[in-house]
Design a protein around this motif. Structure first.
Motif, PDB file in Angstrom:
ATOM      1  N   MET A   4       0.822  -1.210   0.000  1.00 15.72           N
ATOM      2  CA  MET A   4       0.000   0.000   0.000  1.00 15.72           C
ATOM      3  C   MET A   4       0.860   1.266   0.000  1.00 15.72           C
ATOM      4  O   MET A   4       0.574   2.217  -0.732  1.00 15.72           O
ATOM      5  CB  MET A   4      -0.924  -0.010   1.219  1.00 15.72           C
ATOM      6  CG  MET A   4      -2.111   0.874   1.089  1.00 15.72           C
ATOM      7  SD  MET A   4      -3.352   0.363   2.265  1.00 15.72           S
ATOM      8  CE  MET A   4      -3.224   1.685   3.433  1.00 15.72           C
ATOM      9  N   ILE A   5       1.919   1.257   0.783  1.00 21.06           N
ATOM     10  CA  ILE A   5       2.830   2.405   0.832  1.00 21.06           C
ATOM     11  C   ILE A   5       3.493   2.595  -0.527  1.00 21.06           C
ATOM     12  O   ILE A   5       3.631   3.721  -1.015  1.00 21.06           O
ATOM     13  CB  ILE A   5       3.900   2.206   1.930  1.00 21.06           C
ATOM     14  CG1 ILE A   5       3.263   2.051   3.303  1.00 21.06           C
ATOM     15  CG2 ILE A   5       4.890   3.358   1.927  1.00 21.06           C
ATOM     16  CD1 ILE A   5       2.418   3.203   3.751  1.00 21.06           C
ATOM     17  N   HIS A   6       3.885   1.500  -1.153  1.00 22.29           N
ATOM     18  CA  HIS A   6       4.533   1.611  -2.460  1.00 22.29           C
ATOM     19  C   HIS A   6       3.563   2.108  -3.541  1.00 22.29           C
ATOM     20  O   HIS A   6       3.963   2.863  -4.426  1.00 22.29           O
ATOM     21  CB  HIS A   6       5.164   0.275  -2.856  1.00 22.29           C
ATOM     22  CG  HIS A   6       6.505   0.075  -2.243  1.00 22.29           C
ATOM     23  ND1 HIS A   6       6.663  -0.382  -0.967  1.00 22.29           N
ATOM     24  CD2 HIS A   6       7.745   0.321  -2.720  1.00 22.29           C
ATOM     25  CE1 HIS A   6       7.951  -0.430  -0.683  1.00 22.29           C
ATOM     26  NE2 HIS A   6       8.630  -0.005  -1.740  1.00 22.29           N
ATOM     27  N   VAL A   7       2.318   1.718  -3.455  1.00 18.74           N
ATOM     28  CA  VAL A   7       1.330   2.246  -4.398  1.00 18.74           C
ATOM     29  C   VAL A   7       1.232   3.763  -4.245  1.00 18.74           C
ATOM     30  O   VAL A   7       1.223   4.509  -5.232  1.00 18.74           O
ATOM     31  CB  VAL A   7      -0.048   1.577  -4.188  1.00 18.74           C
ATOM     32  CG1 VAL A   7      -1.146   2.332  -4.913  1.00 18.74           C
ATOM     33  CG2 VAL A   7      -0.012   0.127  -4.641  1.00 18.74           C
ATOM     34  N   LEU A   8       1.177   4.247  -3.011  1.00 20.34           N
ATOM     35  CA  LEU A   8       1.121   5.692  -2.774  1.00 20.34           C
ATOM     36  C   LEU A   8       2.393   6.392  -3.258  1.00 20.34           C
ATOM     37  O   LEU A   8       2.331   7.472  -3.855  1.00 20.34           O
ATOM     38  CB  LEU A   8       0.916   5.977  -1.283  1.00 20.34           C
ATOM     39  CG  LEU A   8      -0.450   5.638  -0.709  1.00 20.34           C
ATOM     40  CD1 LEU A   8      -0.461   5.850   0.803  1.00 20.34           C
ATOM     41  CD2 LEU A   8      -1.529   6.472  -1.373  1.00 20.34           C
ATOM     42  N   LEU A  11       2.360   6.446  -7.077  1.00 25.40           N
ATOM     43  CA  LEU A  11       1.340   7.397  -7.500  1.00 25.40           C
ATOM     44  C   LEU A  11       1.884   8.821  -7.394  1.00 25.40           C
ATOM     45  O   LEU A  11       1.743   9.617  -8.323  1.00 25.40           O
ATOM     46  CB  LEU A  11       0.078   7.245  -6.642  1.00 25.40           C
ATOM     47  CG  LEU A  11      -1.033   8.251  -6.905  1.00 25.40           C
ATOM     48  CD1 LEU A  11      -1.599   8.067  -8.306  1.00 25.40           C
ATOM     49  CD2 LEU A  11      -2.113   8.121  -5.851  1.00 25.40           C
ATOM     50  N   TYR A  12       2.526   9.109  -6.275  1.00 22.53           N
ATOM     51  CA  TYR A  12       3.119  10.439  -6.099  1.00 22.53           C
ATOM     52  C   TYR A  12       4.177  10.712  -7.167  1.00 22.53           C
ATOM     53  O   TYR A  12       4.168  11.775  -7.800  1.00 22.53           O
ATOM     54  CB  TYR A  12       3.740  10.574  -4.704  1.00 22.53           C
ATOM     55  CG  TYR A  12       4.505  11.860  -4.565  1.00 22.53           C
ATOM     56  CD1 TYR A  12       3.854  13.046  -4.294  1.00 22.53           C
ATOM     57  CD2 TYR A  12       5.883  11.886  -4.767  1.00 22.53           C
ATOM     58  CE1 TYR A  12       4.555  14.241  -4.207  1.00 22.53           C
ATOM     59  CE2 TYR A  12       6.589  13.069  -4.689  1.00 22.53           C
ATOM     60  CZ  TYR A  12       5.923  14.236  -4.403  1.00 22.53           C
ATOM     61  OH  TYR A  12       6.612  15.413  -4.330  1.00 22.53           O
ATOM     62  N   TYR A  13       5.099   9.767  -7.375  1.00 22.23           N
ATOM     63  CA  TYR A  13       6.176   9.973  -8.359  1.00 22.23           C
ATOM     64  C   TYR A  13       5.605  10.133  -9.769  1.00 22.23           C
ATOM     65  O   TYR A  13       6.087  10.959 -10.550  1.00 22.23           O
ATOM     66  CB  TYR A  13       7.165   8.810  -8.334  1.00 22.23           C
ATOM     67  CG  TYR A  13       7.933   8.698  -7.044  1.00 22.23           C
ATOM     68  CD1 TYR A  13       8.392   9.823  -6.381  1.00 22.23           C
ATOM     69  CD2 TYR A  13       8.203   7.458  -6.480  1.00 22.23           C
ATOM     70  CE1 TYR A  13       9.091   9.732  -5.191  1.00 22.23           C
ATOM     71  CE2 TYR A  13       8.906   7.346  -5.294  1.00 22.23           C
ATOM     72  CZ  TYR A  13       9.348   8.490  -4.661  1.00 22.23           C
ATOM     73  OH  TYR A  13      10.041   8.383  -3.487  1.00 22.23           O
ATOM     74  N   GLY A  14       4.583   9.358 -10.099  1.00 21.82           N
ATOM     75  CA  GLY A  14       3.959   9.478 -11.409  1.00 21.82           C
ATOM     76  C   GLY A  14       3.307  10.836 -11.606  1.00 21.82           C
ATOM     77  O   GLY A  14       3.462  11.469 -12.657  1.00 21.82           O
ATOM     78  N   ILE A  22       0.588  19.874 -12.215  1.00 22.64           N
ATOM     79  CA  ILE A  22       0.104  18.843 -11.280  1.00 22.64           C
ATOM     80  C   ILE A  22       0.814  18.948  -9.935  1.00 22.64           C
ATOM     81  O   ILE A  22       0.223  18.678  -8.890  1.00 22.64           O
ATOM     82  CB  ILE A  22       0.315  17.432 -11.877  1.00 22.64           C
ATOM     83  CG1 ILE A  22      -0.441  17.284 -13.190  1.00 22.64           C
ATOM     84  CG2 ILE A  22      -0.096  16.343 -10.906  1.00 22.64           C
ATOM     85  CD1 ILE A  22      -1.939  17.328 -13.076  1.00 22.64           C
ATOM     86  N   GLN A  23       2.060  19.345  -9.940  1.00 18.95           N
ATOM     87  CA  GLN A  23       2.862  19.357  -8.713  1.00 18.95           C
ATOM     88  C   GLN A  23       2.266  20.237  -7.623  1.00 18.95           C
ATOM     89  O   GLN A  23       2.439  19.954  -6.449  1.00 18.95           O
ATOM     90  CB  GLN A  23       4.289  19.787  -9.019  1.00 18.95           C
ATOM     91  CG  GLN A  23       5.072  18.734  -9.763  1.00 18.95           C
ATOM     92  CD  GLN A  23       6.466  19.196 -10.165  1.00 18.95           C
ATOM     93  OE1 GLN A  23       6.826  20.341  -9.960  1.00 18.95           O
ATOM     94  NE2 GLN A  23       7.229  18.294 -10.770  1.00 18.95           N
ATOM     95  N   LYS A  24       1.541  21.282  -7.998  1.00 22.72           N
ATOM     96  CA  LYS A  24       0.960  22.147  -6.968  1.00 22.72           C
ATOM     97  C   LYS A  24      -0.130  21.451  -6.162  1.00 22.72           C
ATOM     98  O   LYS A  24      -0.492  21.886  -5.079  1.00 22.72           O
ATOM     99  CB  LYS A  24       0.435  23.435  -7.588  1.00 22.72           C
ATOM    100  CG  LYS A  24      -0.677  23.247  -8.579  1.00 22.72           C
ATOM    101  CD  LYS A  24      -1.071  24.582  -9.187  1.00 22.72           C
ATOM    102  CE  LYS A  24      -2.112  24.382 -10.274  1.00 22.72           C
ATOM    103  NZ  LYS A  24      -2.457  25.636 -10.914  1.00 22.72           N
ATOM    104  N   TYR A  31       3.160  14.023   4.276  1.00 21.50           N
ATOM    105  CA  TYR A  31       2.461  12.936   4.942  1.00 21.50           C
ATOM    106  C   TYR A  31       2.900  11.574   4.408  1.00 21.50           C
ATOM    107  O   TYR A  31       2.955  10.605   5.160  1.00 21.50           O
ATOM    108  CB  TYR A  31       0.948  13.126   4.813  1.00 21.50           C
ATOM    109  CG  TYR A  31       0.501  14.428   5.410  1.00 21.50           C
ATOM    110  CD1 TYR A  31       0.511  14.616   6.786  1.00 21.50           C
ATOM    111  CD2 TYR A  31       0.125  15.493   4.609  1.00 21.50           C
ATOM    112  CE1 TYR A  31       0.140  15.826   7.347  1.00 21.50           C
ATOM    113  CE2 TYR A  31      -0.257  16.707   5.151  1.00 21.50           C
ATOM    114  CZ  TYR A  31      -0.248  16.862   6.523  1.00 21.50           C
ATOM    115  OH  TYR A  31      -0.603  18.056   7.071  1.00 21.50           O
ATOM    116  N   LEU A  32       3.221  11.513   3.137  1.00 23.07           N
ATOM    117  CA  LEU A  32       3.749  10.278   2.563  1.00 23.07           C
ATOM    118  C   LEU A  32       5.073   9.909   3.225  1.00 23.07           C
ATOM    119  O   LEU A  32       5.302   8.749   3.574  1.00 23.07           O
ATOM    120  CB  LEU A  32       3.925  10.422   1.054  1.00 23.07           C
ATOM    121  CG  LEU A  32       4.508   9.229   0.306  1.00 23.07           C
ATOM    122  CD1 LEU A  32       3.642   7.993   0.501  1.00 23.07           C
ATOM    123  CD2 LEU A  32       4.653   9.555  -1.166  1.00 23.07           C
ATOM    124  N   THR A  33       5.927  10.895   3.433  1.00 22.34           N
ATOM    125  CA  THR A  33       7.213  10.655   4.094  1.00 22.34           C
ATOM    126  C   THR A  33       7.004  10.183   5.531  1.00 22.34           C
ATOM    127  O   THR A  33       7.674   9.250   5.991  1.00 22.34           O
ATOM    128  CB  THR A  33       8.074  11.928   4.069  1.00 22.34           C
ATOM    129  OG1 THR A  33       8.236  12.343   2.715  1.00 22.34           O
ATOM    130  CG2 THR A  33       9.431  11.681   4.701  1.00 22.34           C
TER     131      THR A  33
END
Length: 53
Positions: A4-8, A11-14, A22-24, A31-33
Motif C-alpha cells: 500500500m505504501i509503495h502504491v502511494l 502514484l506520487y512519483y507518477g 500537477i505538482q501544486k 504525509y507520505l514521508t
C-alpha cells in the motif's frame, strides 16, 4: 502494508513527473514521508520482536 505504501509512493512519483501544473496539488508529500517512516519503524520493531521472542 508495504504494498500500500509503495502504491502511494509510485502514484506520487507518477503525478510529480507530469509537470508543474500537477505538482501544486501534491501537498501530501510530507504525509507520505511520515507514513514511510512509520512503516520503517514498525518493520524494524516487528523484526526485532521476532528475533528475540
Amino acid at each position: 502494508m508495504n504494498a500500500m505504501i509503495h502504491v502511494l509512493m509510485y502514484l506520487y512519483y507518477g503525478l510529480a513527473s507530469c509537470g508543474p501544473k500537477i505538482q501544486k496539488y501534491l501537498w501530501w508529500k510530507k504525509y507520505l514521508t511520515i507514513i514511510q517512516m512509520i512503516q520503517f519503524h514498525v518493520t524494524i520493531g516487528h523484526t526485532a520482536l521476532s528475533l528475540y521472542l
